[in-house]
Design a protein around this motif. Structure first.
Motif, PDB file in Angstrom:
ATOM      1  N   CYS A   5       0.813  -1.204   0.000  1.00 35.74           N
ATOM      2  CA  CYS A   5       0.000   0.000   0.000  1.00 35.74           C
ATOM      3  C   CYS A   5       0.848   1.256   0.000  1.00 35.74           C
ATOM      4  CB  CYS A   5      -0.923   0.019   1.226  1.00 35.74           C
ATOM      5  SG  CYS A   5      -2.264  -1.159   1.144  1.00 35.74           S
ATOM      6  N   GLU A   6       2.173   1.112   0.023  1.00 40.90           N
ATOM      7  CA  GLU A   6       3.020   2.284   0.093  1.00 40.90           C
ATOM      8  C   GLU A   6       2.855   3.135  -1.151  1.00 40.90           C
ATOM      9  OE1 GLU A   6       6.929   0.879   0.688  1.00 40.90           O
ATOM     10  OE2 GLU A   6       6.660   0.392   2.798  1.00 40.90           O
ATOM     11  N   SER A   7       3.061   4.439  -0.986  1.00 40.29           N
ATOM     12  CA  SER A   7       2.914   5.354  -2.103  1.00 40.29           C
ATOM     13  C   SER A   7       3.888   4.991  -3.207  1.00 40.29           C
ATOM     14  CB  SER A   7       3.163   6.792  -1.644  1.00 40.29           C
ATOM     15  OG  SER A   7       2.219   7.167  -0.667  1.00 40.29           O
ATOM     16  N   ALA A   8       3.357   4.856  -4.406  1.00 43.25           N
ATOM     17  CA  ALA A   8       4.180   4.576  -5.583  1.00 43.25           C
ATOM     18  C   ALA A   8       3.426   5.088  -6.791  1.00 43.25           C
ATOM     19  CB  ALA A   8       4.449   3.073  -5.717  1.00 43.25           C
ATOM     20  N   PRO A   9       4.069   5.915  -7.596  1.00 41.24           N
ATOM     21  CA  PRO A   9       3.346   6.509  -8.718  1.00 41.24           C
ATOM     22  C   PRO A   9       2.989   5.484  -9.785  1.00 41.24           C
ATOM     23  CG  PRO A   9       5.670   7.017  -8.869  1.00 41.24           C
ATOM     24  CD  PRO A   9       5.458   6.348  -7.536  1.00 41.24           C
ATOM     25  N   LEU A  10       1.884   5.730 -10.476  1.00 40.03           N
ATOM     26  CA  LEU A  10       1.500   4.926 -11.621  1.00 40.03           C
ATOM     27  C   LEU A  10       1.850   5.706 -12.884  1.00 40.03           C
ATOM     28  CD1 LEU A  10      -2.041   3.683 -10.525  1.00 40.03           C
ATOM     29  CD2 LEU A  10       0.143   2.546 -10.214  1.00 40.03           C
ATOM     30  N   TRP A  11       2.384   4.987 -13.860  1.00 37.61           N
ATOM     31  CA  TRP A  11       2.741   5.620 -15.120  1.00 37.61           C
ATOM     32  C   TRP A  11       2.126   4.828 -16.261  1.00 37.61           C
ATOM     33  CZ3 TRP A  11       4.907  10.155 -14.221  1.00 37.61           C
ATOM     34  CH2 TRP A  11       5.641  10.329 -13.045  1.00 37.61           C
ATOM     35  N   GLY A  15       0.531   2.138 -23.386  1.00 41.33           N
ATOM     36  CA  GLY A  15      -0.760   2.724 -23.689  1.00 41.33           C
ATOM     37  C   GLY A  15      -1.863   2.340 -22.732  1.00 41.33           C
ATOM     38  N   GLU A  16      -1.523   1.604 -21.674  1.00 46.48           N
ATOM     39  CA  GLU A  16      -2.554   1.173 -20.724  1.00 46.48           C
ATOM     40  C   GLU A  16      -2.985   2.346 -19.855  1.00 46.48           C
ATOM     41  OE1 GLU A  16      -3.085  -2.656 -17.950  1.00 46.48           O
ATOM     42  OE2 GLU A  16      -1.455  -1.330 -17.333  1.00 46.48           O
ATOM     43  N   PRO A  17      -4.291   2.556 -19.711  1.00 47.17           N
ATOM     44  CA  PRO A  17      -4.777   3.685 -18.909  1.00 47.17           C
ATOM     45  C   PRO A  17      -4.385   3.555 -17.438  1.00 47.17           C
ATOM     46  CG  PRO A  17      -6.532   2.761 -20.278  1.00 47.17           C
ATOM     47  CD  PRO A  17      -5.387   1.795 -20.327  1.00 47.17           C
ATOM     48  N   LEU A  18      -4.237   4.679 -16.772  1.00 47.11           N
ATOM     49  CA  LEU A  18      -3.955   4.691 -15.338  1.00 47.11           C
ATOM     50  C   LEU A  18      -5.070   4.006 -14.564  1.00 47.11           C
ATOM     51  CD1 LEU A  18      -2.555   8.305 -14.820  1.00 47.11           C
ATOM     52  CD2 LEU A  18      -1.277   6.168 -14.764  1.00 47.11           C
ATOM     53  N   SER A  19      -6.290   4.093 -15.068  1.00 55.19           N
ATOM     54  CA  SER A  19      -7.422   3.490 -14.358  1.00 55.19           C
ATOM     55  C   SER A  19      -7.255   1.979 -14.229  1.00 55.19           C
ATOM     56  CB  SER A  19      -8.736   3.817 -15.063  1.00 55.19           C
ATOM     57  OG  SER A  19      -8.716   3.354 -16.405  1.00 55.19           O
ATOM     58  N   LEU A  20      -6.718   1.322 -15.271  1.00 57.74           N
ATOM     59  CA  LEU A  20      -6.518  -0.123 -15.209  1.00 57.74           C
ATOM     60  C   LEU A  20      -5.374  -0.482 -14.272  1.00 57.74           C
ATOM     61  CD1 LEU A  20      -7.058  -1.275 -18.907  1.00 57.74           C
ATOM     62  CD2 LEU A  20      -8.653  -1.345 -16.977  1.00 57.74           C
ATOM     63  N   GLN A  21      -4.325   0.343 -14.267  1.00 53.84           N
ATOM     64  CA  GLN A  21      -3.235   0.106 -13.323  1.00 53.84           C
ATOM     65  C   GLN A  21      -3.724   0.277 -11.885  1.00 53.84           C
ATOM     66  OE1 GLN A  21       0.759   1.642 -14.268  1.00 53.84           O
ATOM     67  NE2 GLN A  21      -0.149   2.545 -16.097  1.00 53.84           N
ATOM     68  N   GLN A  51      -0.605   8.164  -6.244  1.00 54.70           N
ATOM     69  CA  GLN A  51      -0.090   9.378  -6.883  1.00 54.70           C
ATOM     70  C   GLN A  51      -0.730   9.614  -8.254  1.00 54.70           C
ATOM     71  OE1 GLN A  51       4.193   9.877  -6.589  1.00 54.70           O
ATOM     72  NE2 GLN A  51       4.267   8.745  -4.663  1.00 54.70           N
ATOM     73  N   ILE A  52      -2.052   9.581  -8.244  1.00 53.11           N
ATOM     74  CA  ILE A  52      -2.829   9.870  -9.445  1.00 53.11           C
ATOM     75  C   ILE A  52      -3.936  10.843  -9.071  1.00 53.11           C
ATOM     76  CG2 ILE A  52      -2.389   7.653 -10.571  1.00 53.11           C
ATOM     77  CD1 ILE A  52      -5.129   6.727  -9.582  1.00 53.11           C
ATOM     78  N   GLU A  59     -12.614   6.186 -12.346  1.00 51.39           N
ATOM     79  CA  GLU A  59     -12.872   5.324 -13.500  1.00 51.39           C
ATOM     80  C   GLU A  59     -12.648   3.848 -13.176  1.00 51.39           C
ATOM     81  OE1 GLU A  59     -10.261   6.885 -16.451  1.00 51.39           O
ATOM     82  OE2 GLU A  59     -11.679   8.420 -17.135  1.00 51.39           O
ATOM     83  N   CYS A  60     -11.772   3.573 -12.216  1.00 53.68           N
ATOM     84  CA  CYS A  60     -11.502   2.166 -11.881  1.00 53.68           C
ATOM     85  C   CYS A  60     -12.509   1.604 -10.891  1.00 53.68           C
ATOM     86  CB  CYS A  60     -10.080   1.991 -11.355  1.00 53.68           C
ATOM     87  SG  CYS A  60      -9.850   2.234  -9.589  1.00 53.68           S
ATOM     88  N   PHE A  61     -13.236   2.460 -10.175  1.00 50.13           N
ATOM     89  CA  PHE A  61     -14.189   1.974  -9.182  1.00 50.13           C
ATOM     90  C   PHE A  61     -15.287   1.083  -9.780  1.00 50.13           C
ATOM     91  CE2 PHE A  61     -13.800   4.789  -5.140  1.00 50.13           C
ATOM     92  CZ  PHE A  61     -12.486   4.376  -5.005  1.00 50.13           C
ATOM     93  N   PRO A  62     -15.882   1.447 -10.936  1.00 51.08           N
ATOM     94  CA  PRO A  62     -16.884   0.540 -11.520  1.00 51.08           C
ATOM     95  C   PRO A  62     -16.325  -0.836 -11.856  1.00 51.08           C
ATOM     96  CG  PRO A  62     -17.058   2.715 -12.501  1.00 51.08           C
ATOM     97  CD  PRO A  62     -15.798   2.711 -11.688  1.00 51.08           C
ATOM     98  N   LEU A  63     -15.052  -0.902 -12.253  1.00 51.94           N
ATOM     99  CA  LEU A  63     -14.421  -2.186 -12.545  1.00 51.94           C
ATOM    100  C   LEU A  63     -14.266  -3.008 -11.273  1.00 51.94           C
ATOM    101  CD1 LEU A  63     -11.601  -1.006 -14.988  1.00 51.94           C
ATOM    102  CD2 LEU A  63     -13.921  -1.742 -15.541  1.00 51.94           C
ATOM    103  N   LEU A  64     -13.851  -2.353 -10.199  1.00 49.38           N
ATOM    104  CA  LEU A  64     -13.700  -3.046  -8.921  1.00 49.38           C
ATOM    105  C   LEU A  64     -15.045  -3.543  -8.410  1.00 49.38           C
ATOM    106  CD1 LEU A  64     -11.196  -0.542  -7.282  1.00 49.38           C
ATOM    107  CD2 LEU A  64     -10.675  -2.916  -7.877  1.00 49.38           C
TER     108      LEU A  64
END
Length: 240
Positions: A5-11, A15-21, A51-52, A59-64
């Motif tokens: 759970c530690e802070s780590a940025p998503l990049w 081409g994968e969206p940040l929402s999927l990461q 870090q988003i 956008e990722c909440f509906p997937l979860l």
């Protein structure tokens, strides 16, 4: 806070969206228990950890929610889903309806000469990780094996129905990782042998026995006790 759970940025990668990461990071943390069942997921905390911005997070909440990891209410933050007796029983009932028929269909195709290479690879992968002391890897490999049985049928609708169920399976397999992995591996081998034999009834019976055998031990392993006799009778009545 645990390391996952530690802070780590998503990049963005490939081409994968940040929402999927974000979906993968949060779902993994839920499975591992870093975000415990019943925990309220606050947007501010998650945006800081990942870090988003709030846009890909929302956008990722509906997937979860679609895959059963969280529950949301209007104008309220999301809550990590809780495993209840009903939820476990429903998962086993759905698996019986889907995977038993998939095993029969797979045996039909095997009888027509379809190679079982994919099944054998998934079986070997599950065997390889079973004794590594990696409960999440074991859960994922076991889920992948069951998914491969369904994919072997080539039934696109069946595959699409199986996809969200596999998320529940991985989570529950992880929670019950203390169960006998040797027994599970042995039953996986029996199922592949039954499918390879081309005998539909044998394959469906083996699949049914494998799934149903895990019902009560799973309920016990997650602290929900044995299943009521009425539900056991209903499950037996719907068997192959």
């Amino acid at each position: 806070m645990p390391s996952s759970c530690e802070s780590a940025p998503l990049w963005p990668t490939d081409g994968e969206p940040l929402s999927l990461q974000a979906y993968r990071r949060i779902s993994r943390s839920i499975i591992l228990g870093d975000y415990p069942q019943g925990m309220r997921l606050h947007e501010k905390l998650l945006t800081e950890q990942l870090q988003i911005s709030r846009v890909p997070l929302r956008e990722c909440f509906p997937l979860l929610e679609r895959d059963g990891y969280i529950e949301t209410e209007p104008r309220r933050s999301a809550v990590v889903s809780t495993w209840t007796r009903q939820r476990v029983v429903e998962l086993f009932d759905v698996r019986l309806g889907l995977e038993v028929e998939a095993a029969a269909g797979a045996a039909r195709l095997a009888a027509d000469g379809r190679p079982t290479d994919g099944l054998l690879r998934a079986l070997a992968a599950a065997d390889d990780v079973a004794h590594t002391g990696d409960p999440l890897g074991t859960a994922e490999a076991s889920t992948r094996f069951h998914e491969e049985v369904v994919e072997f049928t080539g039934n696109r609708l069946m595959v699409s129905l199986m996809r969200p169920i596999t998320q529940w399976m991985t989570w529950l397999f992880f929670l019950t990782s203390q169960r006998d992995t040797d027994k599970a591996c042995e039953e996986h081998h029996e199922l592949v042998e039954a499918i390879a034999s081309g005998k539909e009834r044998l394959a469906s019976s083996v699949a049914y026995a494998h799934i149903e055998a895990g019902r009560e031990p799973t309920l016990a392993a997650v602290g929900l006790g044995a299943e009521p006799a009425a539900l056991r009778r209903r499950a037996r009545a719907t068997g192959p």
